[in-house]
Scaffold this motif. Sequence first.
Motif, PDB file in Angstrom:
ATOM      1  N   PHE A 156       3.644   1.615  -5.731  1.00  0.00           N
ATOM      2  CA  PHE A 156       3.976   0.707  -4.635  1.00  0.00           C
ATOM      3  C   PHE A 156       4.521  -0.606  -5.190  1.00  0.00           C
ATOM      4  O   PHE A 156       3.994  -1.144  -6.174  1.00  0.00           O
ATOM      5  N   LYS A 157       5.574  -1.095  -4.545  1.00  0.00           N
ATOM      6  CA  LYS A 157       6.148  -2.398  -4.833  1.00  0.00           C
ATOM      7  C   LYS A 157       6.137  -3.174  -3.522  1.00  0.00           C
ATOM      8  O   LYS A 157       6.913  -2.869  -2.591  1.00  0.00           O
ATOM      9  N   LEU A 158       5.278  -4.186  -3.410  1.00  0.00           N
ATOM     10  CA  LEU A 158       5.108  -4.905  -2.157  1.00  0.00           C
ATOM     11  C   LEU A 158       5.422  -6.388  -2.357  1.00  0.00           C
ATOM     12  O   LEU A 158       5.174  -6.940  -3.423  1.00  0.00           O
ATOM     13  N   LYS A 159       5.933  -7.026  -1.316  1.00  0.00           N
ATOM     14  CA  LYS A 159       6.283  -8.438  -1.370  1.00  0.00           C
ATOM     15  C   LYS A 159       5.622  -9.192  -0.224  1.00  0.00           C
ATOM     16  O   LYS A 159       5.751  -8.817   0.939  1.00  0.00           O
ATOM     17  N   ASN A 160       4.882 -10.249  -0.587  1.00  0.00           N
ATOM     18  CA  ASN A 160       4.368 -11.209   0.380  1.00  0.00           C
ATOM     19  C   ASN A 160       3.551 -10.535   1.486  1.00  0.00           C
ATOM     20  O   ASN A 160       3.771 -10.772   2.679  1.00  0.00           O
ATOM     21  N   VAL A 161       2.592  -9.696   1.114  1.00  0.00           N
ATOM     22  CA  VAL A 161       1.760  -9.020   2.110  1.00  0.00           C
ATOM     23  C   VAL A 161       0.433  -9.773   2.273  1.00  0.00           C
ATOM     24  O   VAL A 161      -0.087 -10.382   1.337  1.00  0.00           O
TER      25      VAL A 161
END
Length: 374
Positions: free
Chosen positions: A180-185
């Motif tokens: 997983f690559k997540l941004k600003n969660v």
Amino acid sequence: MSVTGNSMFNRDRFLLGTFATNCSSGMTVTKAEGRWNNSWDNNLRLARMLDAAGIDFMLPIARWIGYGGETNFHGGVLETMTWAAGLLAQTSNINVFATIHTVANHPVVVAKQLATIDQISHGRVGLNIVAGWNKPEYEALGLDLPADHESRYGYAQEWFDIVKALWTRTEAFDWDGTYFKLKNVLGDPRPASPLPILNAAGSAQGRDFAVRNADFLFTPAIDLERSREEVAELKAHGETVGRDVDVLTFSHVVCRPTEKEAQDFLKHTADTNADWDAVDNLIRLQFAHAQSFPHDLLALIRSRMAAGHGGFPLTGTPEQVAEGLIALHKAGFGGTTLSFVDYAEEFPYFRDTVLPLLAEHGIRPAVKAAEAAE
């Protein structure tokens, strides 16, 4: 409710729940008339009875494709997250789990769904994590089933690490992982207290995942002497990583006034009218892709797979059924799920005759008759 939140964490009783009421035919692979109709109305009717009787939880199976045979066993299934939310909104005390396949559900979405249901239920929702094993279901969803358990549980671990982060961190974050690559969660809302986590696993990798992440490990009870050793080993494994895990199993109930009546009904549903094609499909898939059942025992319990999906048999009079539940308790299990051919029709007799015997033995609290009324 205990100070820790969800009452599943109380250790003052042998936990009882139901299993697979969201699935067509429940846990009985039968063609017999009168098998469980998993409609929403039947589930709600049952949930209210269970709630009034002090039953601890309801556990669903998440399924996306049936097992074939004449009945297409588990071909009809109510989706578990919405099912749990609906039942919790209309009950008062019982806990309800959502069973979630990690590969089919994004962790950011799941974390928010469960945090929302936590508010709806005032802390009575739980999560049953499924890392995946059923290849036809993967194919139905356009996915590939990894052949090795390391990949399945590596994915599940990162998935659950994200869920936990969303439930505990108070500031937005990025995630740069393997899967997983997540941004600003950011998780908002977050559950008010920890949710009970359940996981069923048979492989070494699966059991390592379970003791590190789950509060309850779900495993079959086929031979109670073997189970006694297994439960002790699992608890000891948990202690090595600083976790106090409990072990649950699953059971199938045929309770009648006489042993002959119970045995006759069992034969009618799980022998004479068994959907053997579906049973054999189920066993074949378990052998090929899963280790939930010990493979050296799986071939020996074909009839038990028809009766209750391999669950521990509780067949006979109320006294005999109670003795079976007490035996599970003595083997070290913290609780068991219950299945019936028709849950809503058969549970009242179990409630009125077996639960008082368990209370007399001291492993369940007494339930007042008025409280358990339908």
